[in-house]
Write a protein that holds these residues in place. Sequence first.
Motif, short mmCIF file in Angstrom:
data_model
loop_
_atom_site.label_atom_id
_atom_site.label_comp_id
_atom_site.label_asym_id
_atom_site.label_seq_id
_atom_site.Cartn_x
_atom_site.Cartn_y
_atom_site.Cartn_z
N GLU A 163 1.02 -1.04 0.04
CA GLU A 163 0.06 0.14 0.01
C GLU A 163 0.86 1.26 -0.19
N HIS A 164 1.77 1.22 0.83
CA HIS A 164 2.75 2.43 0.85
C HIS A 164 3.34 2.74 -0.36
N GLN A 165 3.91 1.54 -1.25
CA GLN A 165 4.55 1.73 -2.30
C GLN A 165 3.64 2.23 -3.41
N LEU A 166 2.38 1.62 -3.51
CA LEU A 166 1.32 2.20 -4.47
C LEU A 166 1.09 3.71 -4.00
N THR B 50 3.00 5.82 -2.92
CA THR B 50 4.54 6.42 -3.26
C THR B 50 4.27 6.56 -4.64
N GLN B 51 3.99 5.35 -5.43
CA GLN B 51 3.73 5.56 -6.83
C GLN B 51 2.87 6.50 -7.40
N ARG B 52 1.98 6.50 -6.84
CA ARG B 52 0.75 7.54 -6.84
C ARG B 52 1.15 8.98 -6.68
N ARG B 53 1.75 9.21 -5.88
CA ARG B 53 2.33 10.39 -5.59
C ARG B 53 3.18 11.06 -6.65
N GLY B 54 4.27 9.90 -6.83
CA GLY B 54 5.32 10.14 -7.71
C GLY B 54 4.54 10.68 -9.27
N TYR B 55 3.52 9.71 -9.52
CA TYR B 55 2.78 9.76 -10.91
C TYR B 55 2.01 11.21 -10.62
N ASP B 56 1.40 11.27 -9.66
CA ASP B 56 0.80 12.92 -9.78
C ASP B 56 1.89 14.14 -9.83
N SER B 57 3.02 13.93 -9.42
CA SER B 57 4.03 14.95 -9.15
C SER B 57 4.42 14.89 -10.83
N GLU B 58 4.68 13.66 -11.44
CA GLU B 58 4.87 13.80 -12.79
C GLU B 58 3.96 14.41 -13.87
#
Length: 1881
Positions: A1375-1378, A1380-1388
């Motif tokens: 869940e944390h990785q997801l 983190t991925q989502r935040r990274g995706y949003d930031s990108e």
Amino acid sequence: MVCHSARNSEEVGRRRTPLVSAETLGRFHRPESPSVAVRRPGEAADSQHERETRHRGTMNRELEYMFVKRARVWIPDAEEVWKSAELNKDYKNGDASLQLMLEDGTNIEHKLDPKTKNLPYLRNPDILVGENDLTALSYLHEPAVLHNLKVRFMDSKLIYTYCGIVLVAINPYETLGIYGSDIINAYSGQNMGDMDPHIFAVAEEAYKQMARDERNQSIIVSGESGAGKTVSAKYAMRYFATVSGSTSEANVEQKVLASNPIMEAIGNAKTTRNDNSSRFGKYIEIGFDTRYRIIGANMRTYLLEKSRVVFQADEERNYHIFYQLCASSHLPEFKMLKLSSANDFLYTRQGRSPVIDGVDDTKELSSTRKAFTLLGINESNQMGLFQVLAAILHLGNVQIKDRDSDSSIIPPNNGHLTAFCDLVGVTYQDMSQWLCHRKLKTATETYIKTIPRLQATNARDALSKHIYAKLFNWIVEHVNKALITNFKQHSFIGVLDIYGFETFEINSFEQFCINYANEKLQQQFNMHVFKLEQEEYMKEQIPWTLIDFYDNQPCINLIEAKMGILDLLDEECKMPKGSDDSWAQKLYNTHLKTCSLFEKPRMSNRAFIIQHFADKVEYQCEGFLEKNKDTVNEEQINVLKASKFPLLVELFHDGEKAISPTGQVPGTGGRTRLSIKPEKGREKSSKEHKKTVGCQFRNSLQMLMETLNATTPHYVRCIKPNDFKLAFSFDPKRAVQQLRACGVLETIRISAAGFPSRWTYQEFFSRYRVLMKQKDVLPDRRLTCRNVLEHLVQDQDKYQFGKTKIFFRAGQVAYLEKLRAEKLRAACIRIQKTIRCWLARKKYLRKRSAAITIQRFTRGHQARRLAKFMRRTQAATTIQKYQRMCVEKKRYRQKQAAALVMQTILRAYMARQKYRALLRESKVVIIQKRVRGWLARCWYKRCLVSLVYLQCCFRRMKARRELKKLKIEARSVEHFKKLNKGMENKIMQLQRKLDEQNKENRLVNERLAGLENTYTTESERMRGELSRLRGAEEDAKNKGHQVTSLLEELEKLRKELSSTQKEKKTIEDWAQNYRSEMEKMVSELKDQNGSLKKEKDDLNRLIQEQSQQMTEKMARAILEETQQLKTDLNEERSRYQNLLTEHLRLEEKYDDLKEEMVSSNVPKAGHRRRDSTHSSNGSEYTYNSEYAELEDGSRAGEDVTRGMDTSLTLKLQKRLTELEQEKQSLRNELENKEDQFQRARARDDVEFKKARGAELEYESLKRQELESENKKLRHDLKEIRQSLVGNAATGAGAPGSPAYKVVLDQLNASCEELEVRKEEVLILRSQLVSQKEAMHHKETMTEPSVYVEDVSKLKDAGELKQAYVGLKDTNRLLEHQLQTQRRGYDSEVESLRGELQNVKEENNRQQQLLAQNLQLPPEARIEASLQHEITRLTNENLDLMEQLEKQDRTIRKLKKQLKVYSKRIGEMGAGQTEGQTSPGQMVDEPIHPVNIPRREKDFQGMLEYNKEDELKLVKNLILELKPRGVAVNLIPGLPAYILFMCLRHADYVNDDQKVRTLLTSTINSIKKILKKRGDDFETVSFWLSNTCRFLHCLKQYSGDEAFMKHNSPRQNEHCLSNFDLAEYRQVISDLAIQIYQQLIKCMENILQPMIVSGMLEHETIQGVSGVKPTGLRKRTSSIADEGTYTLDSILRQLSAFHSTMCQHGTDPELIKQVVKQQFYIIGAVTLNNLLLRKDMCSWSKGMQIRYNVSQLEEWLRDKGLMTFGAKETLEPLIQAAQLLQVKKKTDEDADAICSMCLGLTTAQIVKVLNLYTPVNEFEERVSVSFIRTIQTRLRDRCESPQLLMDTKMIYPVTFPFSPSSLALETIQIPSSLNLAFLTRV
């Protein structure tokens, strides 16, 4: 030294002083009999003019042989004093007159005095005119001195000139740029004769002699009012303040300079001769300590002109302070003073000139108040001073009226007296009474007596003067208090600013005292001059004897001796009824018959004349007694003493202090006091005022003379060039008056008394080598000169040989110059004769050769002309033949063409006729066909209508018959029955049919609705078709009508045909003409087309050239921009390095202060002070304390450092407290979080299943939204990419097109990144789905097998719980990785959106810019585009650099972490490998004996040492290391390698404390050794090399990719692994900069003494430059000659520097920078000395300089250092040398100079031209008009007005990275370094 006290009359008039023998005296002091030079007691004293006249005859008789034709002489003139003339014929002994020609061509006859037969003065050769020292002149007399001063002042704009030991300063009345700090630095440390005359040279000489001889010095500045005395004294004090500095924080030198505005305000006034005339004398003692730094000052004042307070002559003013107060009366703080305009007060309006042009008295008062504040006089005391001054003005306005003849009265309620009483705090009644009364005391009684108005007015004025004098004394006393410090004075330099000799139409007591003081000073001056002359003769061992000479002691005795003028004046003042008349009679009776210096005027009984040393002065006796008494009513003083005003009480209650009515101030600080205390105690009241002014002035003058005699004097004589204050205007009359009065001519006489011209043997040999033959030149220069002189000058009395110099009589140098000029002239004539012969021969041969060549070419030309004529004749015949043939052929072709044309036209006409006939027939047939068809169609239509009508009629008839028949049948019954049969069946059928019909009806209705719609559209279409058909019908009707019209038209055409045929002929004729015109026009158009093509080509070429020029221009602009950026970078680097230098200076000052503090305290037993470890960089404060173990007993240094860094310690403590609090709060928060986690853990177990499903659903929805948004963004990106590609295609040439490609690349990369992220999201989603399904199966237990298997695997509840917790943690991790991925995706996504927005904005901006550029002209468009592109690329580069730096830092960090992890993993792997082998295996395996070879130990390039050995390491490797042995025997940079290897080991063991202390110890030890041995070049060079090598090692092994490019794999393994030492690299870089600057200073100190001697003075090319005669200053330099440096000395020293740095292994780039700095110093020092030395500015010296520069360039070539900028630093010097050698006459020469001297400023060019001095008489001086032309042409230059180059400037140094190829593991440590405690690792 002879005592100055009174002596008997038998002793006066004779002085025994050692000088030269009587036979060796010169012009002025060569008497014919002893009675001329020696005066017996009582004999008449000769005036200066009489003495000159008497001695001139002797001199001229000795030089009669010089009065030949063309000799130039000086004759007296009424306007110019002396005028130059030239002899027209030789003078013969006995001639009564001379035939002369003036400079304007006028011939005159100059009659000689029949009695004396004195010849006129001879004029010096032109090469001697304009000399720095007047004693260098061959003929020493008044006209020579006056002319030399005039030439220097008017032509060369030089205001300073030496006259022996005197500096003559002429006031230029213009601000000159020769007093800046650069000039001060140039004169600092120089010998007095080495530079051009300057007040700074005198100040430097005094300062140097004080330091060298340990003797106090005095600078005596004198001159009349307006001559510039005060300014000269100011500059002298400024020089001392600059070169010596101050030891205290009080800035005494600034206070000394700040006292000037105060003293000028209260002691200066406007006179007829000067707007800022000092009306008092002052002597300022500047005190110095043992290190010769200013520690304090003391001021003494003399003879304040108090009478100016109450009286001013016309066009004069009172003291400035009164007018400043009146001008500032409108200020609020001055309202209480009740002041108004200066014209309202008696004491300020008498001169009727209350305003000085260009002076704002209000601003001046503001400056005065600021100076008061700076010197510690507070606001209350300032207001008190202003109150006293305002009271004086009000007192002057108090009107006293007569009551009767013996009494006076002040009217009641006098406003000004009331204001006076209010300001000073006294009662009105007391003051009004004692202004009009006086108290008389007898032995028994006291009387109060009235006084008349005149006496009352005098008493009022006396009180005003007394108050002002008291105030003046008080201010001077407080100024002295502010200038005194607590330091012990070791020596001092006094600056005496005193009035010069004065003579006016009316001379009174003040002029008498001034001239008396000048008599004393002149006597002291004469004695000093004779003393110096005596020392010079004794030094050179010239024979001398005691002789008598003229002395002004009789005049001094006349004034101050017993029964002298002052004695009689004091005696008369004591008499009850003494008066000026009775005193005059006493003078007449006492001195008129006994003293020849005293005379009585013929027409006056109240005056007397004194013959002073300068001139006769007539004094008026009126006022002498009153001014000498300076009496003040005692009761008035008592009233003031009873005042309520504290400051006034302080002024008058000073019983223990001496009172000086003359303006003297008691000295302070243990020095000589100004006032004189009586031997016995004195009472208060009137006894304080018993001592007369004359007595006090005599005593103070006696004390001044004692002070001056105890010091070494230096003389400055200020000359006022004109009375109108015009800039650089010279009035000979005024100048010669002052020269006679100030003692300059007396110096000339004394110099001329013996041997005024003095040459060293080498100078004489160099100058007069041309007079010697080859056989006369011997190795011994002295013997050579002796032989030559004996041959040239027969009279041996004309010269003397000293130890080092040859002494010449006056005029002998001119005689030698004459012989030299004649020899050179003869040589020139011979050279000219030979050259002219050679030129004539060459010219004849050239003419002969030219004649032969002309004849040859003429004959050839004639032959060629004949051949040409024959060829032309033959060609003409051939041309005629072919021309006639062409004419006939042309005529035939014309006829043929005409026939063909006629045939063609006729045949064409016939064809056209036939064609037209056929055309008409065809058209008629068509018309007939159409008409017949139409008729047939009409007939057919009528027939058809008729047939249809017939058919209708027939059918109608037949239908009527059938209807009638059907009606009959219907009426019959049978028929009805038939019809009703089977009706029922039919009804049923009909019913069914009805239903069917209804259905069909509905369908039909629907179809009908559709048909209706179709019908509607079809009807609309049909209507349109109908309207079209109707239109066609109308057209057909119209065409029918057109047929008729066509027929009519046909008829018309037939008619027109005939007319056309008629016009045909006309048209054909016109066509023929038109054809010819067209052919002509075509030919013209072809010509125009050719010219246009040519113009087009030219334009294309021009466009290409412009494009190329624009490209070059932009390239130049870019280059200039690059150069500007480089310049800015160098300036910033230089600024930073200057700050480091200033920091180092402050650090040294801090260390010195610490030493003084420690030395001032009593040390404890066993305590030793060590050098402080205070770092030079702010970042080192963090580790200063860790170096404390380096030295024993350093606790005191730590205490000092800790005391100095209190603020920093407090800040660190505060920060530490904050960090501790923050740490505690974080710990508490962590505990709370853990508790919350434990509590929430159970709750999470229950809610996990429920929440997990909802979260998964939410995540799936969120992913779907993100995917849709991603698709949308991808679609947008694709559209933008297409649009960008389209825009790029359409605007490929636009300026921003490269940016689009960059953006596209970025977007492509972003898309790829998005794809990768999408795949990762899909993988995670699949994992989550699988986990969800697994959890679902586990919950429902629908699969028992799986459950059984799991239960079988999980044996107990504990394992089940652990499995569940592990799964839960896994889910949380996922869940944390997801997330983190989502935040990274949003930031990108956000970043991509931002990039998209930026791209859009950039696109819009590019389009706007493109639109703007399209509106600009082409050139501006290109320039704007390039400018925009440069800006964009610069911004992109900056962004990329920032990104690159961030990436580099990240990479370095990751690499270090990776190394640490890999190292740990390797250690763990090794441990596991060892642990995997079991004991059983080891036993089972057989053991075979193996021979193991010994392996060499693999060193890692590290050195290990113990912590306690760090001090020993630093001591042996840095503090006690000898650079010479290390540099010669060991590898370069060995200490740096050893230190780095020790540092590597500390880094390897991860000991940050050890790293920090080692670096701190190294830095501080290097600083310590440099401070101890900073003057040793080898030491500084050695540690500069090692510091740079240590810095390079830190970079090379730092792990940064940028520094590892050149490393070997082994070196890369040696990189630092644990610590980032980037900050320490900066500290070491700063240390290297400081060492570099120390190295430059060390080299400068070594080179400085060599540069001037080697580059300017030494003759590298022997015989090129002739030495001119030098003056006294050059001969008597204050520093003994230590040997002459040559250019070879400089080159050897440069080579030594270079070889030393190479031996030490200094980087080649750093050596280049050092050499560049060396050459800059050489060029700057040489050029500065050239600009300040008139004797060096000559043509031959320019050649010497250029040769010396070429030798320096050759040295650069030998060392391979020509291409890095060292040569360019010499460019200003090269241009100055070229300027000395080029022609300087015409405008073309001016243009050439302006284009050549680009490296010199305008001020430098003008200075060189002004200083240019011919060495030989064949050269010419630069005219003033030419210099003005140069100034005009250089007026537009934008440059600094600074004259001298900055010799202290240091180029900013850079340390380019220079990696070493030396492997650390191969370095061996020699035993000589005593580093056995180091262990190689």
